[in-house]
Write a protein that holds these residues in place. Sequence first.
Motif, PDB file in Angstrom:
ATOM      1  N   THR A   1       4.051 -10.191   7.700  1.00 42.37           N
ATOM      2  CA  THR A   1       4.867  -8.988   7.493  1.00 42.37           C
ATOM      3  C   THR A   1       3.968  -7.756   7.541  1.00 42.37           C
ATOM      4  O   THR A   1       4.297  -6.752   8.184  1.00 42.37           O
ATOM      5  CB  THR A   1       5.580  -9.068   6.121  1.00 42.37           C
ATOM      6  OG1 THR A   1       6.407 -10.222   6.142  1.00 42.37           O
ATOM      7  CG2 THR A   1       6.410  -7.835   5.851  1.00 42.37           C
ATOM      8  N   ALA A   2       2.824  -7.823   6.878  1.00 44.21           N
ATOM      9  CA  ALA A   2       1.890  -6.683   6.876  1.00 44.21           C
ATOM     10  C   ALA A   2       1.406  -6.395   8.299  1.00 44.21           C
ATOM     11  O   ALA A   2       1.468  -5.259   8.775  1.00 44.21           O
ATOM     12  CB  ALA A   2       0.705  -6.979   5.958  1.00 44.21           C
ATOM     13  N   LEU A   3       0.981  -7.426   8.995  1.00 39.72           N
ATOM     14  CA  LEU A   3       0.441  -7.229  10.351  1.00 39.72           C
ATOM     15  C   LEU A   3       1.502  -6.656  11.291  1.00 39.72           C
ATOM     16  O   LEU A   3       1.220  -5.767  12.093  1.00 39.72           O
ATOM     17  CB  LEU A   3      -0.103  -8.547  10.918  1.00 39.72           C
ATOM     18  CG  LEU A   3      -1.319  -9.141  10.195  1.00 39.72           C
ATOM     19  CD1 LEU A   3      -1.669 -10.509  10.769  1.00 39.72           C
ATOM     20  CD2 LEU A   3      -2.527  -8.222  10.271  1.00 39.72           C
TER      21      LEU A   3
ATOM     22  N   ASP B   1       0.834  -1.213   0.000  1.00 42.19           N
ATOM     23  CA  ASP B   1       0.000   0.000   0.000  1.00 42.19           C
ATOM     24  C   ASP B   1       0.871   1.267   0.000  1.00 42.19           C
ATOM     25  O   ASP B   1       0.701   2.168   0.841  1.00 42.19           O
ATOM     26  CB  ASP B   1      -0.949  -0.001   1.210  1.00 42.19           C
ATOM     27  CG  ASP B   1      -1.986  -1.101   1.120  1.00 42.19           C
ATOM     28  OD1 ASP B   1      -2.165  -1.649   0.014  1.00 42.19           O
ATOM     29  OD2 ASP B   1      -2.606  -1.423   2.147  1.00 42.19           O
ATOM     30  N   ASP B   2       1.818   1.285  -0.911  1.00 41.11           N
ATOM     31  CA  ASP B   2       2.721   2.440  -1.122  1.00 41.11           C
ATOM     32  C   ASP B   2       3.705   2.678   0.027  1.00 41.11           C
ATOM     33  O   ASP B   2       4.366   3.703   0.051  1.00 41.11           O
ATOM     34  CB  ASP B   2       1.921   3.737  -1.381  1.00 41.11           C
ATOM     35  CG  ASP B   2       1.028   3.605  -2.601  1.00 41.11           C
ATOM     36  OD1 ASP B   2       1.471   2.959  -3.566  1.00 41.11           O
ATOM     37  OD2 ASP B   2      -0.098   4.114  -2.576  1.00 41.11           O
ATOM     38  N   ARG B   3       3.792   1.767   0.968  1.00 41.55           N
ATOM     39  CA  ARG B   3       4.778   1.912   2.054  1.00 41.55           C
ATOM     40  C   ARG B   3       5.931   0.948   1.827  1.00 41.55           C
ATOM     41  O   ARG B   3       5.690  -0.251   1.633  1.00 41.55           O
ATOM     42  CB  ARG B   3       4.117   1.578   3.389  1.00 41.55           C
ATOM     43  CG  ARG B   3       3.862   2.805   4.245  1.00 41.55           C
ATOM     44  CD  ARG B   3       3.250   2.375   5.542  1.00 41.55           C
ATOM     45  NE  ARG B   3       4.215   1.707   6.406  1.00 41.55           N
ATOM     46  CZ  ARG B   3       3.868   1.023   7.489  1.00 41.55           C
ATOM     47  NH1 ARG B   3       2.603   0.893   7.820  1.00 41.55           N
ATOM     48  NH2 ARG B   3       4.791   0.476   8.239  1.00 41.55           N
ATOM     49  N   GLU B   4       7.141   1.468   1.855  1.00 41.27           N
ATOM     50  CA  GLU B   4       8.283   0.570   1.691  1.00 41.27           C
ATOM     51  C   GLU B   4       8.597  -0.092   3.035  1.00 41.27           C
ATOM     52  O   GLU B   4       8.654   0.590   4.071  1.00 41.27           O
ATOM     53  CB  GLU B   4       9.493   1.347   1.176  1.00 41.27           C
ATOM     54  CG  GLU B   4      10.482   0.431   0.521  1.00 41.27           C
ATOM     55  CD  GLU B   4      11.600   1.167  -0.177  1.00 41.27           C
ATOM     56  OE1 GLU B   4      12.601   1.435   0.493  1.00 41.27           O
ATOM     57  OE2 GLU B   4      11.460   1.443  -1.383  1.00 41.27           O
ATOM     58  N   ILE B   5       8.773  -1.391   2.998  1.00 38.51           N
ATOM     59  CA  ILE B   5       8.928  -2.166   4.238  1.00 38.51           C
ATOM     60  C   ILE B   5      10.086  -3.137   4.102  1.00 38.51           C
ATOM     61  O   ILE B   5      10.291  -3.709   3.033  1.00 38.51           O
ATOM     62  CB  ILE B   5       7.603  -2.935   4.494  1.00 38.51           C
ATOM     63  CG1 ILE B   5       6.541  -1.971   5.029  1.00 38.51           C
ATOM     64  CG2 ILE B   5       7.769  -4.113   5.417  1.00 38.51           C
ATOM     65  CD1 ILE B   5       5.155  -2.535   4.955  1.00 38.51           C
TER      66      ILE B   5
ATOM     67  N   VAL C   1       2.653  -4.741  -3.334  1.00 42.45           N
ATOM     68  CA  VAL C   1       1.405  -5.363  -2.883  1.00 42.45           C
ATOM     69  C   VAL C   1       0.338  -4.308  -2.612  1.00 42.45           C
ATOM     70  O   VAL C   1       0.636  -3.237  -2.088  1.00 42.45           O
ATOM     71  CB  VAL C   1       1.677  -6.150  -1.570  1.00 42.45           C
ATOM     72  CG1 VAL C   1       0.420  -6.848  -1.070  1.00 42.45           C
ATOM     73  CG2 VAL C   1       2.802  -7.142  -1.751  1.00 42.45           C
ATOM     74  N   LYS C   2      -0.890  -4.638  -2.976  1.00 37.94           N
ATOM     75  CA  LYS C   2      -2.029  -3.777  -2.608  1.00 37.94           C
ATOM     76  C   LYS C   2      -2.994  -4.617  -1.784  1.00 37.94           C
ATOM     77  O   LYS C   2      -3.343  -5.735  -2.176  1.00 37.94           O
ATOM     78  CB  LYS C   2      -2.772  -3.304  -3.862  1.00 37.94           C
ATOM     79  CG  LYS C   2      -2.033  -2.237  -4.638  1.00 37.94           C
ATOM     80  CD  LYS C   2      -2.684  -0.868  -4.411  1.00 37.94           C
ATOM     81  CE  LYS C   2      -1.946   0.259  -5.084  1.00 37.94           C
ATOM     82  NZ  LYS C   2      -0.810   0.783  -4.364  1.00 37.94           N
TER      83      LYS C   2
END
Length: 217
Positions: free
Chosen positions: A25-27, A10-14, A76-77
Amino acid sequence: MSELVKITIDDREIEARVGDKLLWTALENDIYIPHLCSIKDEKRPNASCRLCFVEIEGVDHPVTSCTRKVEEGMVVKTRSQRIDRLVKTGFELLLSDHDLKCAQCAANRKCALQTIAKERRIKLRQKRFKLIERDYEIDDSPAEFAYNRSRCVLCGQCVWADREEAKVGAIGFTQRGINRAVTTFEEIPLADSICTECHLCVDACPVGALYYKSDLK
Ligand code: FES
């Protein structure tokens, strides 16, 4: 130390650990993806709840984020029309045979179904699928907890806790399709089974199927 990769959600680099699943990873980065059945330590997720879909750039179909490992450069979206439709349908199907008397439920206000409904703005009481009312007898044979099968979402969290954490094996899945259920061997009351009443299954339940009697107001 594990190798790291860079991904975008969602446009955030992680930064993510190689081998980790996208969902976790998202959570861990405070990006919510609906999920019920995923267990972080499970090597081969069964992906049964079908709620954790995401879109990955370059992949032409939505994928379940609990089964997909992160890869360098992945974009990813978590939301799109296609994803929202899929998640809504899966969620509504899941609710179509769920006991929705939330006010009388021990998990009211801490239930994963309420969290998903709120985050995705989906009504818990929906009209698209015919509601199948089930009135299973509640197993209140254990001293401190009970099992209301009408509220079970078949996520398998309790079965994992019972087998992998408690190492008991008192409960498991039985039957298929619409009759699939979590129950004891030969469907005997929990207190008559090999259940040790360790409560790990109760703590693992994300809804109000396994609950402490003391939580019922
Ligand atoms: Fe991925 Fe259930 S959490 S399918």
